[in-house]
Scaffold this active site. Structure first.
Site, short mmCIF file in Angstrom:
data_model
loop_
_atom_site.label_atom_id
_atom_site.label_comp_id
_atom_site.label_asym_id
_atom_site.label_seq_id
_atom_site.Cartn_x
_atom_site.Cartn_y
_atom_site.Cartn_z
N HIS A 18 0.88 -1.10 0.07
CA HIS A 18 -0.04 -0.02 -0.06
C HIS A 18 0.99 1.23 -0.10
CE1 HIS A 18 -3.07 -2.71 2.41
NE2 HIS A 18 -3.56 -2.51 1.11
N LYS A 42 -16.81 -7.06 7.49
CA LYS A 42 -16.10 -8.20 8.11
C LYS A 42 -15.38 -7.43 9.31
CE LYS A 42 -12.95 -7.13 4.33
NZ LYS A 42 -12.52 -7.42 3.16
N ARG A 91 -1.47 -6.48 -8.14
CA ARG A 91 -0.36 -7.26 -7.85
C ARG A 91 -0.06 -8.29 -8.64
NH1 ARG A 91 -2.29 -8.49 -1.85
NH2 ARG A 91 -4.15 -8.80 -3.25
N SER A 129 -2.59 -7.74 3.31
CA SER A 129 -3.04 -7.67 4.70
C SER A 129 -3.40 -8.94 5.51
CB SER A 129 -4.18 -6.51 4.80
OG SER A 129 -3.75 -5.47 4.24
O1 PNS Z 1 -8.77 -3.37 0.21
P1 PNS Z 1 -10.19 -3.88 -0.46
O2 PNS Z 1 -11.06 -4.58 0.51
O3 PNS Z 1 -9.87 -4.56 -1.50
O4 PNS Z 1 -11.01 -2.75 -0.96
C1 PNS Z 1 -12.27 -2.83 -1.39
C2 PNS Z 1 -13.19 -1.32 -1.53
C3 PNS Z 1 -13.00 -0.69 -0.32
C4 PNS Z 1 -12.40 -0.53 -2.77
C5 PNS Z 1 -14.69 -1.75 -2.29
O5 PNS Z 1 -15.35 -2.68 -1.41
C6 PNS Z 1 -15.48 -0.55 -2.41
O6 PNS Z 1 -15.28 0.31 -3.07
N1 PNS Z 1 -16.44 -0.71 -1.69
C7 PNS Z 1 -17.31 0.59 -1.38
C8 PNS Z 1 -18.67 0.20 -1.71
C9 PNS Z 1 -18.84 0.17 -3.49
O7 PNS Z 1 -18.87 1.27 -3.87
N2 PNS Z 1 -19.55 -0.89 -4.02
C10 PNS Z 1 -19.51 -0.97 -5.52
C11 PNS Z 1 -18.55 -0.63 -6.60
S1 PNS Z 1 -17.52 -2.30 -6.53
#
Ligand code: PNS
Length: 166
Positions: A18, A42, A91, A129
């Site tokens: 990150h 979660k 990645r 993570s």
């Molecule tokens: O670090 P992560 O868990 O891969 O991040 C995921 C994240 C936070 C980018 C994704 O879950 C997100 O954007 N959530 C917000 C809800 C949303 O907009 N969902 C619809 C679009 S995919």
């Protein structure tokens, strides 16, 4: 025009992968906002406030790196920040399908917002993570994989758990 990018994620916890992406993004954009999703569905290891503090500490002195939390749709948050770019790290091939789905869903929801993918340095391509938490909980070393502040906090959590088990 000020170019603002949003780098969203769970960051539970921040890894050096990150950090690498944020550092690259901070060079490409005028401002990069690290946006932590509040309700990831979660149970996180690190509470939201601690995750924010960690990123603040890791990027102290980096004037164009900001940290915030967000709830709800990512594209709504990006619009509120008057940004037009979502940054995501890529990645390996394994990341691709999930990332493509999210990028295209976000484009469907808001066609003026573009997702930009960046590759971290190769030494971080296996770092996640989830694995960092697992290794640290089982007593393995995560030195070099996470910022020192995260390493210390993971060790403190493990020590506290070991004391409880005694
Ligand atoms: O670090 P992560 O868990 O891969 O991040 C995921 C994240 C936070 C980018 C994704 O879950 C997100 O954007 N959530 C917000 C809800 C949303 O907009 N969902 C619809 C679009 S995919």
């Amino acid at each position: 025009m000020t170019r603002v990018a949003v780098y969203p994620g769970t960051f539970d916890p921040l890894t050096n992968g990150h950090v690498d992406i944020i550092t690259r993004g901070a060079k490409l954009f005028d401002r990069i906002v690290v946006a932590i999703l509040v309700n990831a569905g979660k149970e996180p290891l690190f509470p939201l406030k601690e995750r924010i503090d960690i990123i603040h500490e890791a990027f102290r002195g980096h004037g164009n790196v900001e940290v915030e939390s967000f709830d709800g749709l990512l594209v709504d948050y990006v619009r509120r920040k008057r940004a037009h770019v979502i940054v995501r790290g890529l990645r390996a091939v394994a990341d691709f399908e999930y990332e493509m789905q999210m990028a295209l869903m976000n484009r469907h929801l808001s066609s003026e917002i573009e997702t930009v993918f960046m590759m971290p340095a190769e030494q971080y391509t296996y770092v996640s993570s989830r694995l960092v938490k697992e290794v640290a909980a089982l007593g393995g070393s995560v030195a070099g994989l996470v910022p020192p502040v995260v390493e210390a906090r993971l060790a403190a959590r493990r020590d506290a758990r070991l004391r409880q088990d005694v």
